[in-house]
Design an enzyme around this catalytic site. Sequence first.
Site, PDB file in Angstrom:
ATOM      1  N   ASP A 191      47.453  50.168  36.342  1.00 19.07           N
ATOM      2  CA  ASP A 191      46.968  49.691  37.634  1.00 19.07           C
ATOM      3  C   ASP A 191      47.126  48.174  37.706  1.00 19.07           C
ATOM      4  O   ASP A 191      47.448  47.519  36.720  1.00 19.07           O
ATOM      5  CB  ASP A 191      45.513  50.106  37.853  1.00 19.07           C
ATOM      6  CG  ASP A 191      44.580  49.515  36.820  1.00 19.07           C
ATOM      7  OD1 ASP A 191      44.173  48.348  36.994  1.00 19.07           O
ATOM      8  OD2 ASP A 191      44.251  50.200  35.823  1.00 19.07           O
ATOM      9  N   ASP A 216      44.363  41.327  41.102  1.00 19.25           N
ATOM     10  CA  ASP A 216      45.208  41.375  42.298  1.00 19.25           C
ATOM     11  C   ASP A 216      44.319  41.161  43.520  1.00 19.25           C
ATOM     12  O   ASP A 216      43.896  40.052  43.786  1.00 19.25           O
ATOM     13  CB  ASP A 216      45.963  42.703  42.345  1.00 19.25           C
ATOM     14  CG  ASP A 216      47.057  42.704  43.393  1.00 19.25           C
ATOM     15  OD1 ASP A 216      47.557  41.620  43.733  1.00 19.25           O
ATOM     16  OD2 ASP A 216      47.411  43.788  43.885  1.00 19.25           O
ATOM     17  N   ASP A 220      42.085  46.250  48.664  1.00 19.30           N
ATOM     18  CA  ASP A 220      43.391  46.519  49.264  1.00 19.30           C
ATOM     19  C   ASP A 220      43.379  47.908  49.886  1.00 19.30           C
ATOM     20  O   ASP A 220      42.822  48.854  49.307  1.00 19.30           O
ATOM     21  CB  ASP A 220      44.507  46.448  48.215  1.00 19.30           C
ATOM     22  CG  ASP A 220      44.832  45.016  47.797  1.00 19.30           C
ATOM     23  OD1 ASP A 220      44.197  44.083  48.326  1.00 19.30           O
ATOM     24  OD2 ASP A 220      45.707  44.841  46.926  1.00 19.30           O
ATOM     25  N   ARG A 272      44.192  35.492  52.500  1.00 18.69           N
ATOM     26  CA  ARG A 272      44.114  36.936  52.741  1.00 18.69           C
ATOM     27  C   ARG A 272      42.681  37.400  52.990  1.00 18.69           C
ATOM     28  O   ARG A 272      42.132  38.176  52.226  1.00 18.69           O
ATOM     29  CB  ARG A 272      44.737  37.727  51.591  1.00 18.69           C
ATOM     30  CG  ARG A 272      46.210  37.460  51.400  1.00 18.69           C
ATOM     31  CD  ARG A 272      46.821  38.421  50.387  1.00 18.69           C
ATOM     32  NE  ARG A 272      48.241  38.165  50.206  1.00 18.69           N
ATOM     33  CZ  ARG A 272      49.037  38.881  49.423  1.00 18.69           C
ATOM     34  NH1 ARG A 272      48.539  39.897  48.741  1.00 18.69           N
ATOM     35  NH2 ARG A 272      50.319  38.590  49.321  1.00 18.69           N
TER      36      ARG A 272
END
EC number: 4.2.2.2
Length: 397
Positions: A191, A216, A220, A272
Amino acid sequence: MDVYRIRISVFFLLVLLTFAALTTATNIPRRQLSNKKYKGPCRAENAIDKCWRCDPNWAENRQKMADCALGFGSNAIGGKLGRIYVVTDNSDDDVVDPKPGTLRYGVIQKEPLWIIFGKNMKIKLSRELIVTSNKTIDGRGFNVHIQNGAGIKIQSASNIIISNLRIHNIVPTPGGLLRESEDHVGLRGSDEGDGISIFSSHDIWIDHISMSRATDGLIDAVAASTNITISNCHFTDHEKVMLFGANDHYVLDKDMKITLAYNHFGKRLDQRMPRCRFGFFHLVNNDYTHWERYAIGGSSGATIISQGNRFIAEDELLVKEVTYREKLTASVAEWMKWTWISDGDDMENGATFTPSGDQNLLDKIDHLNLIKPEPSSKVGILTKFSGALSCVKGRPC
């Protein structure tokens, strides 16, 4: 003469002290006094919290919370129709045959479950936690940390509620055999170290989560995931906070609908918040107090409606703009067709929002399940209790 000089010195000292006090007041941390720990009576400040928080019997009627979601994820009922499952064991030693009492054992069961915790816990996940349909992970009543290991994966699932967790320091974990459901073990790749990853899933509600320092993204959502609400969360200490739509070629993401409401995007965030592709995104009454590159970005014709948010720009002149369009994939003429609207937002410290597209869209979408925005002047109050709550059984939360 000496007395005169003393009086002048005292006068200038008072002036300097007054100036220092005013300067300090001006530079109080961006959340100001609202970020101090509150010790008064229960205050449910926004429409979601008012549904359940100040009920002293919340612990006896936990599943009432399933009726409280608003926005695109409002149909998420989680494990409302199932029994209570109590996590008593914080270990995650066996990802193929997890032990009863562990969090992993609960989330893979076929039946609907409302998963709660029996004590304060710090859980280090050995591999990503695959959450199957009709589950609630409810951390109210204890301090529950998902930390220093893998994150949560919602894949090809529906009716998921995740509430009142502290998720931080999430790292990539290797591939291998992993039980994905009660009756299936799969061979999975490594992952990426997301805090919460939503893949090809729908009817998801994420509420009152404190998140920081994943590898990350913090959250998401990709592969045509839709009908998602993310509310009352507190985000800090991360670069790429949220990605909605993985790439500019997966056109099925045009059906993606996500609500962000009453969240606080706080210290040491970079970009983001979110970064969107193709779908429809409603950002309402969120508090954006820090960004180092941009707050809201997108491409591929994403529709972004920003209503009643507060944007406080950094002092650096180059990062006053809230928005970012991916110019490598679109010309100015193209991205000017994307509908990005700022309606009733509070722009502070020189913050700017570049609109584009159909600025009359709000008059045409009454049929959508949008949260009605409150005035942006109330954002500090509406988001005052964002993040994981310190709930005590028998008392209002």
